[in-house]
Design a protein around this motif. Sequence first.
Motif, PDB file in Angstrom:
ATOM      1  N   PRO A 131       0.850  -1.190   0.000  1.00 50.06           N
ATOM      2  CA  PRO A 131       0.000   0.000   0.000  1.00 50.06           C
ATOM      3  C   PRO A 131       0.888   1.243   0.000  1.00 50.06           C
ATOM      4  CG  PRO A 131      -0.750  -1.584   1.641  1.00 50.06           C
ATOM      5  CD  PRO A 131       0.570  -2.083   1.134  1.00 50.06           C
ATOM      6  N   GLN A 132       0.545   2.234  -0.810  1.00 43.75           N
ATOM      7  CA  GLN A 132       1.436   3.380  -0.966  1.00 43.75           C
ATOM      8  C   GLN A 132       0.679   4.624  -1.397  1.00 43.75           C
ATOM      9  OE1 GLN A 132       3.838   2.743  -4.892  1.00 43.75           O
ATOM     10  NE2 GLN A 132       3.192   0.702  -4.198  1.00 43.75           N
ATOM     11  N   GLN A 133       1.330   5.744  -1.163  1.00 46.68           N
ATOM     12  CA  GLN A 133       0.810   7.030  -1.609  1.00 46.68           C
ATOM     13  C   GLN A 133       1.862   7.663  -2.513  1.00 46.68           C
ATOM     14  OE1 GLN A 133      -0.290   9.444   1.750  1.00 46.68           O
ATOM     15  NE2 GLN A 133      -1.655   7.887   2.603  1.00 46.68           N
ATOM     16  N   GLY A 134       1.464   7.937  -3.746  1.00 48.49           N
ATOM     17  CA  GLY A 134       2.409   8.499  -4.699  1.00 48.49           C
ATOM     18  C   GLY A 134       1.923   9.809  -5.266  1.00 48.49           C
ATOM     19  N   SER A 135       2.860  10.697  -5.499  1.00 49.74           N
ATOM     20  CA  SER A 135       2.591  11.956  -6.182  1.00 49.74           C
ATOM     21  C   SER A 135       3.700  12.155  -7.203  1.00 49.74           C
ATOM     22  CB  SER A 135       2.543  13.130  -5.190  1.00 49.74           C
ATOM     23  OG  SER A 135       3.825  13.357  -4.619  1.00 49.74           O
ATOM     24  N   ALA A 136       3.732  13.311  -7.843  1.00 52.18           N
ATOM     25  CA  ALA A 136       4.783  13.562  -8.822  1.00 52.18           C
ATOM     26  C   ALA A 136       6.165  13.602  -8.168  1.00 52.18           C
ATOM     27  CB  ALA A 136       4.514  14.867  -9.558  1.00 52.18           C
ATOM     28  N   ASP A 137       6.224  13.957  -6.886  1.00 53.11           N
ATOM     29  CA  ASP A 137       7.518  14.136  -6.221  1.00 53.11           C
ATOM     30  C   ASP A 137       7.766  13.181  -5.062  1.00 53.11           C
ATOM     31  OD1 ASP A 137       8.133  16.290  -7.904  1.00 53.11           O
ATOM     32  OD2 ASP A 137       7.067  17.693  -6.606  1.00 53.11           O
ATOM     33  N   GLU A 138       6.715  12.573  -4.509  1.00 52.82           N
ATOM     34  CA  GLU A 138       6.874  11.759  -3.310  1.00 52.82           C
ATOM     35  C   GLU A 138       6.350  10.343  -3.520  1.00 52.82           C
ATOM     36  OE1 GLU A 138       6.840  14.377   0.692  1.00 52.82           O
ATOM     37  OE2 GLU A 138       4.880  14.153  -0.264  1.00 52.82           O
ATOM     38  N   LEU A 139       6.926   9.422  -2.771  1.00 56.55           N
ATOM     39  CA  LEU A 139       6.468   8.033  -2.759  1.00 56.55           C
ATOM     40  C   LEU A 139       6.617   7.526  -1.330  1.00 56.55           C
ATOM     41  CD1 LEU A 139       5.486   5.512  -4.261  1.00 56.55           C
ATOM     42  CD2 LEU A 139       7.886   4.918  -4.667  1.00 56.55           C
ATOM     43  N   ASP A 175      16.747  17.744 -13.765  1.00 58.57           N
ATOM     44  CA  ASP A 175      18.154  17.807 -14.151  1.00 58.57           C
ATOM     45  C   ASP A 175      19.014  16.903 -13.270  1.00 58.57           C
ATOM     46  OD1 ASP A 175      17.935  19.190 -11.810  1.00 58.57           O
ATOM     47  OD2 ASP A 175      18.901  21.038 -12.531  1.00 58.57           O
ATOM     48  N   TYR A 176      18.429  15.831 -12.795  1.00 56.71           N
ATOM     49  CA  TYR A 176      19.155  14.905 -11.928  1.00 56.71           C
ATOM     50  C   TYR A 176      18.708  13.481 -12.230  1.00 56.71           C
ATOM     51  CZ  TYR A 176      14.720  15.425  -9.447  1.00 56.71           C
ATOM     52  OH  TYR A 176      13.375  15.490  -9.130  1.00 56.71           O
ATOM     53  N   ILE A 177      19.515  12.509 -11.785  1.00 56.44           N
ATOM     54  CA  ILE A 177      19.138  11.103 -11.917  1.00 56.44           C
ATOM     55  C   ILE A 177      18.216  10.711 -10.774  1.00 56.44           C
ATOM     56  CG2 ILE A 177      19.995   8.725 -11.964  1.00 56.44           C
ATOM     57  CD1 ILE A 177      22.591   9.779 -13.153  1.00 56.44           C
ATOM     58  N   MET A 178      18.655  11.031  -9.562  1.00 56.06           N
ATOM     59  CA  MET A 178      17.833  10.775  -8.383  1.00 56.06           C
ATOM     60  C   MET A 178      17.809  12.014  -7.504  1.00 56.06           C
ATOM     61  SD  MET A 178      18.301   6.912  -7.008  1.00 56.06           S
ATOM     62  CE  MET A 178      18.183   5.486  -8.099  1.00 56.06           C
ATOM     63  N   SER A 179      16.654  12.285  -6.934  1.00 55.89           N
ATOM     64  CA  SER A 179      16.506  13.449  -6.061  1.00 55.89           C
ATOM     65  C   SER A 179      17.082  13.143  -4.686  1.00 55.89           C
ATOM     66  CB  SER A 179      15.031  13.834  -5.936  1.00 55.89           C
ATOM     67  OG  SER A 179      14.334  12.847  -5.187  1.00 55.89           O
ATOM     68  N   ASN A 180      17.174  14.184  -3.861  1.00 54.82           N
ATOM     69  CA  ASN A 180      17.687  14.000  -2.503  1.00 54.82           C
ATOM     70  C   ASN A 180      16.779  13.083  -1.684  1.00 54.82           C
ATOM     71  OD1 ASN A 180      15.706  15.948  -2.725  1.00 54.82           O
ATOM     72  ND2 ASN A 180      16.712  17.443  -1.397  1.00 54.82           N
ATOM     73  N   PRO A 235      16.809  16.665   6.059  1.00 56.24           N
ATOM     74  CA  PRO A 235      15.554  16.277   5.399  1.00 56.24           C
ATOM     75  C   PRO A 235      15.301  17.138   4.171  1.00 56.24           C
ATOM     76  CG  PRO A 235      15.253  16.517   7.780  1.00 56.24           C
ATOM     77  CD  PRO A 235      16.610  17.064   7.465  1.00 56.24           C
ATOM     78  N   PRO A 236      14.748  16.567   3.101  1.00 56.16           N
ATOM     79  CA  PRO A 236      14.435  17.352   1.896  1.00 56.16           C
ATOM     80  C   PRO A 236      13.499  18.501   2.238  1.00 56.16           C
ATOM     81  CG  PRO A 236      14.227  15.000   1.471  1.00 56.16           C
ATOM     82  CD  PRO A 236      14.409  15.143   2.940  1.00 56.16           C
ATOM     83  N   ASP A 237      13.772  19.649   1.648  1.00 62.84           N
ATOM     84  CA  ASP A 237      12.974  20.845   1.916  1.00 62.84           C
ATOM     85  C   ASP A 237      12.656  21.524   0.589  1.00 62.84           C
ATOM     86  OD1 ASP A 237      11.694  22.931   3.135  1.00 62.84           O
ATOM     87  OD2 ASP A 237      13.520  24.034   3.626  1.00 62.84           O
ATOM     88  N   SER A 241      15.601  18.034  -5.444  1.00 59.05           N
ATOM     89  CA  SER A 241      16.875  18.603  -5.871  1.00 59.05           C
ATOM     90  C   SER A 241      17.864  17.505  -6.193  1.00 59.05           C
ATOM     91  CB  SER A 241      17.432  19.514  -4.771  1.00 59.05           C
ATOM     92  OG  SER A 241      18.750  19.928  -5.067  1.00 59.05           O
ATOM     93  N   GLY A 242      18.819  17.819  -7.050  1.00 58.33           N
ATOM     94  CA  GLY A 242      19.872  16.891  -7.403  1.00 58.33           C
ATOM     95  C   GLY A 242      21.059  16.944  -6.465  1.00 58.33           C
ATOM     96  N   VAL A 243      20.969  17.768  -5.424  1.00 53.59           N
ATOM     97  CA  VAL A 243      22.029  17.846  -4.422  1.00 53.59           C
ATOM     98  C   VAL A 243      21.438  17.599  -3.040  1.00 53.59           C
ATOM     99  CG1 VAL A 243      23.432  19.434  -5.777  1.00 53.59           C
ATOM    100  CG2 VAL A 243      21.787  20.342  -4.150  1.00 53.59           C
ATOM    101  N   SER A 244      22.244  17.066  -2.156  1.00 56.39           N
ATOM    102  CA  SER A 244      21.825  16.796  -0.785  1.00 56.39           C
ATOM    103  C   SER A 244      22.574  17.715   0.173  1.00 56.39           C
ATOM    104  CB  SER A 244      22.094  15.334  -0.416  1.00 56.39           C
ATOM    105  OG  SER A 244      21.255  14.460  -1.147  1.00 56.39           O
TER     106      SER A 244
END
Length: 367
Positions: A131-139, A175-180, A235-237, A241-244
Amino acid sequence: MIESCPAVSVGLSAHPAACSQISSLGVTHGDLLFLKYDIERQVEPAYKPKPYETRPFGSQVTVADIVAKQRRIERQEKGTVQSVSFDRGAANVFQQYCQAALAFSIKRGGICYGTIDEDNIVRVEFVYEPPQQGSADELIFERHTSQETQCDFLAGILGLQKVGWVFSQANKERDYIMSNAELQQMAAMADEMGPKSVAVLVTWDANDHGGNVHFEAFQCSEQAVQLCKDGWFLPPDGEPSGVSKMKNPKEPNLEEAIIVAGKDASEVDNDFFLVALPILDHQGPLMTSFPVENRLTPQSTVALRDHLKKHSSLPYSSRLADMHLLLWLAGQPNLDQTDLLAIAEAVKDKSELMEGYKVIIDSIAGV
């Protein structure tokens, strides 16, 4: 120095010569003026010494002290496994849902079960979609449920284990492969499943003919897993982003807690923590024709009946060789753990299933 000048002992507005030129007060170019006041005042220093400059004279700094304050970020050139091979059916069922049902508009993911052979090749045989909740930016996964426990139980009987996870990215410009956020999820999964676990990224590659689905396999560097576990990642804010951004949890006031390419820094490109892996495909022992759990398409007795009829030419145990089907049967009140153990072992060994179990399953399907 004009310490006795009236302008420094009383307000200029109260002085008779307040409207006069400053030269009439005897102040000339190059003179120093001092302000006299009676209140206490805290003045910030123009230069703030760095932490190492505040140490007592003669104190020694060990390598451990330096490492504790700053961490040097290094690339991991090779993964802990050689490659990833994804079951064709499992890959196809996952990407078809992302494309046909979701149009890659939101993220979707699942937990990969499979094996790791002696040559360190990860073979993904089945994808459990919690069971999951997905959006364009979050999973966000709903983890460690009773359903996932049943999945672990059945997979273990079939000789499978958790070997990583798979997720799709929404079809949006980036502009990134994986987000923070994805990197931190990846590190948490690796910490849970072990250093040989993998992450498979599924994306939509648009072109003049419409587009293609693209599969890529990665591992998170061992350093990233440890840094995430120790709390170095902030934590992502805001937007992905492509940088952490990173901070030493034991030295939170240290602004540049990491060293990247020989320079002090407070953030690092996520690519530093990714190890790319070759990805292949294979035909595994399991089918994927039964509806997948926790999707818009429901699992039902009708689906079970259709599945059994579709594969009626196969031996009964081979007709049940679908983890999605077995997981659905595990939720039926007619069967307990002992029954599931016997059914799963028959599937694994491709042996004849006891007649009593055939009757129970046929009755559930309404055959």
